[in-house]
Structures are given as C-alpha cells and as structure tokens.
Design an enzyme around this catalytic site. Sequence first.
Site, mmCIF file in Angstrom:
data_model
loop_
_atom_site.group_PDB
_atom_site.id
_atom_site.type_symbol
_atom_site.label_atom_id
_atom_site.label_comp_id
_atom_site.label_asym_id
_atom_site.label_seq_id
_atom_site.Cartn_x
_atom_site.Cartn_y
_atom_site.Cartn_z
ATOM 1 N N ASP A 117 1.171 -1.089 0.048
ATOM 2 C CA ASP A 117 -0.162 0.141 0.781
ATOM 3 C C ASP A 117 1.149 0.900 -0.257
ATOM 4 O O ASP A 117 2.041 1.428 0.798
ATOM 5 C CB ASP A 117 -0.926 -0.061 1.200
ATOM 6 C CG ASP A 117 -1.992 1.239 0.932
ATOM 7 O OD1 ASP A 117 -1.936 1.468 -0.254
ATOM 8 O OD2 ASP A 117 -2.300 1.184 2.290
ATOM 9 N N GLY A 118 -0.091 2.377 -0.529
ATOM 10 C CA GLY A 118 0.986 3.317 -0.346
ATOM 11 C C GLY A 118 2.022 4.230 -1.798
ATOM 12 O O GLY A 118 2.438 5.309 -2.217
ATOM 13 N N ASN A 119 1.497 3.527 -2.680
ATOM 14 C CA ASN A 119 1.652 3.892 -4.379
ATOM 15 C C ASN A 119 0.995 5.137 -4.263
ATOM 16 O O ASN A 119 2.137 6.237 -5.078
ATOM 17 C CB ASN A 119 1.212 3.161 -5.194
ATOM 18 C CG ASN A 119 2.153 1.449 -5.404
ATOM 19 O OD1 ASN A 119 2.361 1.608 -4.208
ATOM 20 N ND2 ASN A 119 1.530 0.534 -5.759
ATOM 21 N N THR A 164 -11.052 -7.094 -4.378
ATOM 22 C CA THR A 164 -12.580 -6.401 -5.462
ATOM 23 C C THR A 164 -12.598 -5.290 -5.327
ATOM 24 O O THR A 164 -14.236 -5.234 -6.070
ATOM 25 C CB THR A 164 -13.197 -7.459 -4.576
ATOM 26 O OG1 THR A 164 -12.888 -7.713 -2.675
ATOM 27 C CG2 THR A 164 -12.400 -8.941 -5.267
ATOM 28 N N ARG A 198 -1.139 8.887 -9.627
ATOM 29 C CA ARG A 198 -0.918 7.490 -9.254
ATOM 30 C C ARG A 198 -0.618 6.391 -10.054
ATOM 31 O O ARG A 198 -0.081 5.957 -9.416
ATOM 32 C CB ARG A 198 -2.348 7.279 -8.364
ATOM 33 C CG ARG A 198 -2.842 8.692 -7.970
ATOM 34 C CD ARG A 198 -4.726 8.478 -7.556
ATOM 35 N NE ARG A 198 -4.720 6.926 -6.744
ATOM 36 C CZ ARG A 198 -4.340 6.793 -5.628
ATOM 37 N NH1 ARG A 198 -3.971 7.642 -4.376
ATOM 38 N NH2 ARG A 198 -4.275 5.379 -5.046
ATOM 39 N N HIS A 204 2.478 3.784 -8.733
ATOM 40 C CA HIS A 204 2.327 2.269 -9.500
ATOM 41 C C HIS A 204 3.149 0.913 -10.209
ATOM 42 O O HIS A 204 3.612 0.647 -10.125
ATOM 43 C CB HIS A 204 1.167 1.782 -10.137
ATOM 44 C CG HIS A 204 -0.393 2.214 -9.051
ATOM 45 N ND1 HIS A 204 -0.634 1.533 -7.673
ATOM 46 C CD2 HIS A 204 -1.509 2.884 -9.373
ATOM 47 C CE1 HIS A 204 -2.183 2.566 -7.304
ATOM 48 N NE2 HIS A 204 -2.470 3.006 -8.020
ATOM 49 N N SER A 212 -7.707 -4.976 4.845
ATOM 50 C CA SER A 212 -8.680 -4.424 3.907
ATOM 51 C C SER A 212 -8.713 -5.504 3.379
ATOM 52 O O SER A 212 -8.887 -6.219 1.748
ATOM 53 C CB SER A 212 -8.138 -3.565 3.019
ATOM 54 O OG SER A 212 -7.499 -2.478 3.572
ATOM 55 N N ASN A 219 -11.102 -2.514 -5.130
ATOM 56 C CA ASN A 219 -10.225 -1.557 -6.240
ATOM 57 C C ASN A 219 -11.040 -1.011 -7.135
ATOM 58 O O ASN A 219 -10.052 0.100 -7.692
ATOM 59 C CB ASN A 219 -9.145 -1.385 -6.331
ATOM 60 C CG ASN A 219 -7.967 -2.183 -5.131
ATOM 61 O OD1 ASN A 219 -6.807 -2.076 -5.071
ATOM 62 N ND2 ASN A 219 -8.137 -0.809 -4.521
ATOM 63 N N TRP A 220 -12.022 -1.629 -7.745
ATOM 64 C CA TRP A 220 -13.034 -1.077 -9.367
ATOM 65 C C TRP A 220 -13.619 0.374 -8.385
ATOM 66 O O TRP A 220 -14.217 0.699 -9.731
ATOM 67 C CB TRP A 220 -13.880 -2.621 -8.990
ATOM 68 C CG TRP A 220 -13.525 -3.739 -9.636
ATOM 69 C CD1 TRP A 220 -13.490 -4.626 -8.654
ATOM 70 C CD2 TRP A 220 -12.594 -3.965 -10.994
ATOM 71 N NE1 TRP A 220 -12.456 -6.311 -9.597
ATOM 72 C CE2 TRP A 220 -12.579 -5.408 -10.858
ATOM 73 C CE3 TRP A 220 -12.001 -3.639 -12.438
ATOM 74 C CZ2 TRP A 220 -11.546 -6.168 -11.817
ATOM 75 C CZ3 TRP A 220 -11.384 -3.992 -12.915
ATOM 76 C CH2 TRP A 220 -11.718 -5.102 -13.373
HETATM 77 C C1 IPE Z 1 -5.488 -2.730 0.146
HETATM 78 O O1 IPE Z 1 -5.169 -1.493 -0.374
HETATM 79 C C2 IPE Z 1 -5.147 -3.603 -1.225
HETATM 80 C C3 IPE Z 1 -3.964 -3.604 -2.251
HETATM 81 C C4 IPE Z 1 -2.412 -3.558 -1.890
HETATM 82 C C5 IPE Z 1 -4.444 -4.022 -3.711
HETATM 83 P P1 IPE Z 1 -6.195 -0.343 -0.145
HETATM 84 O O2 IPE Z 1 -5.874 1.492 -0.584
HETATM 85 O O3 IPE Z 1 -7.587 -0.544 -1.407
HETATM 86 O O4 IPE Z 1 -7.050 -0.299 1.058
HETATM 87 P P2 IPE Z 1 -8.375 0.396 1.393
HETATM 88 O O5 IPE Z 1 -8.583 0.937 0.797
HETATM 89 O O6 IPE Z 1 -6.755 1.502 2.343
HETATM 90 O O7 IPE Z 1 -8.556 -0.530 2.755
HETATM 91 C C1 IPE Z 2 -1.252 0.545 -3.343
HETATM 92 O O1 IPE Z 2 -1.488 1.658 -3.680
HETATM 93 C C2 IPE Z 2 -1.929 -0.492 -4.544
HETATM 94 C C3 IPE Z 2 -2.623 -0.744 -4.915
HETATM 95 C C4 IPE Z 2 -4.456 -1.325 -4.343
HETATM 96 C C5 IPE Z 2 -3.566 -0.951 -6.224
HETATM 97 P P1 IPE Z 2 -2.479 3.518 -3.008
HETATM 98 O O2 IPE Z 2 -2.665 3.123 -4.994
HETATM 99 O O3 IPE Z 2 -3.666 2.179 -2.015
HETATM 100 O O4 IPE Z 2 -1.503 3.901 -2.947
HETATM 101 P P2 IPE Z 2 -2.532 5.281 -1.364
HETATM 102 O O5 IPE Z 2 -2.885 4.096 -0.716
HETATM 103 O O6 IPE Z 2 -3.120 5.845 -2.164
HETATM 104 O O7 IPE Z 2 -1.418 5.728 -1.454
HETATM 105 MG MG MG Z 3 -4.303 2.323 -0.923
#
Ligand code: IPE
Ligand code: IPE
Ligand code: MG
Length: 247
Positions: free
Chosen positions: A25-27, A71, A38, A42, A201, A73-74
Amino acid sequence: MTVQPDNPELGQPPSGPCHVAIIMDGNGRWAQARGRPRLFGHHAGARRVRDIVGACPELGVKYLTIFAFSTENWKRTQTEVAGLMTLFRRYIMKEMQEFVKANVRVRFIGDRPRLDEKLRGLMDEAERMTNQCTGTNLTIALNYGGRDEVSRATKRLAQDVAVGRLDPKDVDEETLPKYLDTYVLPDPDLVIRTSGEARISNFLLWQSAYSEYEFIDTLWPDFTKEVFSKLLSGYGARERRFGAVSV
Ligand code: IPE
Ligand code: IPE
Ligand code: MG
C-alpha cells in the site's frame, strides 16, 4: 532479477517466516508527494516487487504472496483501473522469462472472470510456464477479496453437497480451505502492510487467523530489501503460541 543461487555450503537459510504476505500500500501517496499522477506510483511499486521477489531465496522466504488489486479497487477512477490493468499485463509479459530463469513459481489468486481476456491469458501462461519451478512460490492476489474468496469456496462446497460428493457431517476446519484459492499454499506466517494503515482490507481473511502482523509507515515504492530483511529478523524474536501457553 538477481537471485542468490542455492549453495549447500552456505548452510541453512536464516530461521524466519516461510510464508510472507504483503499488502503493498501507499503507491498513490508516494506519487502525490512528488506531484505526479497515481499511476507513476504504481509503476514504481511494480519495480519494488522485482527486488523483493529476488531477495526471497537469500532471506529464506519460500512463499511470498502479494496483494496487487482488491475486489474493492474497481471503485477507483476508470483511468486508474485501466492503467493498473495495463501495468499488470505488461508486468507479466516482461517478467515471465525472468521468473523461469530465477526458478520462481507463479500463481494467481482472486476472481478471474471479471478480468479481461488478454490479462487472464497471460496469467494462465505465467502459471503454466513456471509450473515446474521449485524456488520461490510467488502468489499474486489480483481481483482478490477474502470475503469473495470464502463466498466462492462456499458455493463450490454447497454444489458438492448438492450432488452428493460431500456429506455435510464431514465439513470441518480442514474442509473449507480445500475450496479456497490458496488450497496448495501454507497459511501466511507474517503479514506486512506498508503505508501506515493498520487494517487488512479484506486480505487472506481465513488464512491469516494466526499470522503475525507488521504495519509499517514505509510507502510501498520505498520498501527495500533492507527494510524487508529487518522485518524478518524482528519476526524471529516473536513467540507464536497458537492459543497455548508459553513453556
Ligand atoms: C489494499 O489497499 C489493496 C491492495 C494493496 C491491493 P487499499 O488502498 O485498496 O485499501 P484501503 O482502501 O486503504 O482499505
Ligand atoms: C496500493 O497503493 C496499490 C493498490 C491498491 C493497487 P494505493 O494505490 O492504495 O496507494 P495509496 O494508499 O492511495 O497511497
Ligand atoms: Mg491504499
């Protein structure tokens, strides 16, 4: 990908978790902090995966499971979702030969039918091409959700009951995991989440019932082999009791 060859003279790998699962997480925040879109984050995140997979043999990690797309992230913008799907396709295409060379066995978990045909084809191909590999077991969770997985498993289990292949009296804790996407994998010993969020998550709900957790502030694109190695050393100091008492 740089991989340490198996060398018997080096002795046993350091004692540590055999199966590590990572919520990468955190990309998005990493990119935003640099004033970039964003997707830039990634792409940087995908490059980290390469290093972390490469580090597994020397760190004694036999199974690595990474959460790439949930599921849920859509719900993101069409631009971000489409960009991620393109990135997944390119990543698999580019890394496939490297995985074979590095003896990495690739598997995917998650609900595939919702993914586009081209991506599904590449996923099948990567699994097929690496199915004789005996090194690191890399599992990529793509369109994965723990609740979705348990629902799909329950549906298949119910179908087996309906056709008389399974007696409800025989359903116990050993039965359901056989229907999960992870049926060939051990449960994760350690689950790591980057980016400072302390939640799971919807990741590996059933499988992580007794996992250790590490929630760290580092954003995924900054997650290096050194950070990984330090977390694994910390794991070695923990006592896992599985409900029993210390001896
Ligand atoms: C969890 O991260 C899913 C992945 C790392 C693929 P999210 O960024 O989607 O989770 P939430 O929304 O902060 O719970
Ligand atoms: C995790 O990074 C990757 C995916 C969920 C695909 P995020 O895209 O959730 O990055 P933040 O949490 O918004 O920084
Ligand atoms: Mg995230």
